[in-house]
Design a protein around this motif. Structure first.
Motif, short mmCIF file in Angstrom:
data_model
loop_
_atom_site.label_atom_id
_atom_site.label_comp_id
_atom_site.label_asym_id
_atom_site.label_seq_id
_atom_site.Cartn_x
_atom_site.Cartn_y
_atom_site.Cartn_z
N VAL A 13 0.84 -1.11 0.02
CA VAL A 13 -0.03 -0.14 -0.13
C VAL A 13 0.95 1.10 -0.17
O VAL A 13 0.59 2.14 -0.86
N ASN A 14 1.79 1.18 0.80
CA ASN A 14 2.77 2.49 0.78
C ASN A 14 3.31 2.79 -0.73
O ASN A 14 3.50 3.88 -1.14
N LEU A 15 3.87 1.61 -1.22
CA LEU A 15 4.56 1.74 -2.53
C LEU A 15 3.31 2.21 -3.42
O LEU A 15 3.75 3.14 -4.35
N PHE A 16 2.16 1.74 -3.55
CA PHE A 16 1.10 2.26 -4.34
C PHE A 16 0.66 3.61 -4.04
O PHE A 16 0.69 4.33 -5.04
N MET A 17 0.55 4.05 -2.70
CA MET A 17 0.32 5.31 -2.68
C MET A 17 1.35 6.22 -3.15
O MET A 17 1.05 7.36 -3.43
N GLY A 18 2.45 5.68 -2.74
CA GLY A 18 3.71 6.74 -3.13
C GLY A 18 3.61 7.01 -4.58
O GLY A 18 4.14 8.18 -5.05
N THR A 19 3.53 5.81 -5.21
CA THR A 19 3.86 6.04 -6.84
C THR A 19 2.45 6.89 -7.42
O THR A 19 2.59 7.78 -8.22
N MET A 29 -4.86 13.88 -3.47
CA MET A 29 -4.74 12.46 -3.23
C MET A 29 -5.06 12.09 -1.75
O MET A 29 -5.69 11.14 -1.64
N HIS A 30 -4.93 13.36 -0.93
CA HIS A 30 -5.37 12.94 0.53
C HIS A 30 -6.94 12.70 0.34
O HIS A 30 -7.65 11.99 1.08
N ASP A 31 -7.79 13.73 -0.26
CA ASP A 31 -9.24 13.49 -0.21
C ASP A 31 -9.41 12.04 -0.84
O ASP A 31 -10.60 11.51 -0.15
N VAL A 32 -8.93 11.77 -2.01
CA VAL A 32 -9.40 10.60 -2.76
C VAL A 32 -9.01 9.23 -1.76
O VAL A 32 -9.78 8.22 -1.50
N ALA A 33 -7.68 9.29 -1.20
CA ALA A 33 -7.36 8.21 -0.10
C ALA A 33 -8.54 8.15 1.05
O ALA A 33 -8.91 6.83 1.40
N ASP A 34 -8.92 9.33 1.53
CA ASP A 34 -9.77 9.46 2.48
C ASP A 34 -10.87 8.78 2.42
O ASP A 34 -11.70 8.06 3.02
N PHE A 60 -6.56 -0.21 8.26
CA PHE A 60 -6.88 1.37 7.90
C PHE A 60 -6.43 2.16 8.67
O PHE A 60 -5.82 3.36 8.05
N GLU A 61 -6.11 2.10 10.00
CA GLU A 61 -5.58 2.96 11.06
C GLU A 61 -4.05 3.33 10.63
O GLU A 61 -3.79 4.51 10.55
N ARG A 62 -3.43 2.29 10.35
CA ARG A 62 -1.80 2.41 9.93
C ARG A 62 -1.78 3.20 8.77
O ARG A 62 -0.85 4.04 8.72
N ILE A 63 -2.50 2.88 7.75
CA ILE A 63 -2.76 3.63 6.38
C ILE A 63 -2.94 5.14 6.79
O ILE A 63 -2.14 5.90 6.15
N ARG A 64 -3.96 5.40 7.57
CA ARG A 64 -4.30 6.96 7.93
C ARG A 64 -3.00 7.44 8.40
O ARG A 64 -2.70 8.79 8.30
N GLU A 65 -2.38 6.80 9.52
CA GLU A 65 -1.42 7.48 10.24
C GLU A 65 -0.12 7.64 9.24
O GLU A 65 0.30 8.75 9.11
N ALA A 66 0.28 6.66 8.44
CA ALA A 66 1.30 6.82 7.60
C ALA A 66 1.13 7.86 6.51
O ALA A 66 2.31 8.49 6.22
N PHE A 67 0.06 8.06 6.16
CA PHE A 67 -0.05 9.37 5.17
C PHE A 67 -0.61 10.37 5.54
O PHE A 67 -1.10 11.29 4.80
N ASN A 68 -0.73 10.65 6.79
CA ASN A 68 -1.47 11.56 7.49
C ASN A 68 -2.70 11.98 7.07
O ASN A 68 -2.93 13.12 6.37
N ILE A 69 -3.73 10.98 6.95
CA ILE A 69 -4.86 11.20 6.48
C ILE A 69 -5.70 11.06 7.78
O ILE A 69 -6.33 9.90 7.85
N PRO A 70 -6.26 12.19 8.31
CA PRO A 70 -7.31 11.89 9.48
C PRO A 70 -8.68 11.54 9.08
O PRO A 70 -9.14 11.91 7.67
N ASP A 71 -9.08 10.75 10.03
CA ASP A 71 -10.38 10.26 9.71
C ASP A 71 -11.48 11.55 10.19
O ASP A 71 -11.43 11.87 11.24
N GLY A 72 -12.18 12.00 9.42
CA GLY A 72 -13.23 13.03 9.51
C GLY A 72 -14.17 12.63 10.47
O GLY A 72 -14.87 13.55 11.07
N GLU A 73 -14.49 11.56 10.90
CA GLU A 73 -15.30 11.23 11.94
C GLU A 73 -14.92 11.32 13.51
O GLU A 73 -15.49 11.15 14.27
N ASP A 74 -13.37 11.57 13.71
CA ASP A 74 -12.73 11.59 14.87
C ASP A 74 -13.18 13.10 15.54
O ASP A 74 -13.33 13.87 14.71
#
Length: 74
Positions: A13-19, A29-34, A60-74
């Protein structure tokens, strides 16, 4: 199982997102990933089982943390 997720799924996932992020504006990208993560979380929550919750929610939590994509529900 968690070891497999950490050793295989997260690096892929990290490789895919980075690419993808090389070609798309970071904010877009953050919007799309969120949105994608929101849909995946809804799908997992909607199954009614707890096993997939235990497996996928930490991913999902690790992906959000790795890419700094906060969950809008928090």
């Amino acid at each position: 199982m968690a070891n497999t997720i950490e050793n295989i799924v997260i690096p892929v996932v990290n490789l895919f997102m980075g690419t993808i992020m090389r070609y798309v504006e970071e904010e877009k990208m953050h919007d799309v990933a969120d949105n994608l993560l929101d849909k995946l979380e809804e799908l997992v929550d909607g199954t009614g089982t707890k096993i997939d919750d235990a497996v996928f929610e930490p991913v999902f939590e690790r992906i959000r943390e790795a890419f700094n994509i906060p969950d809008g529900e928090d």
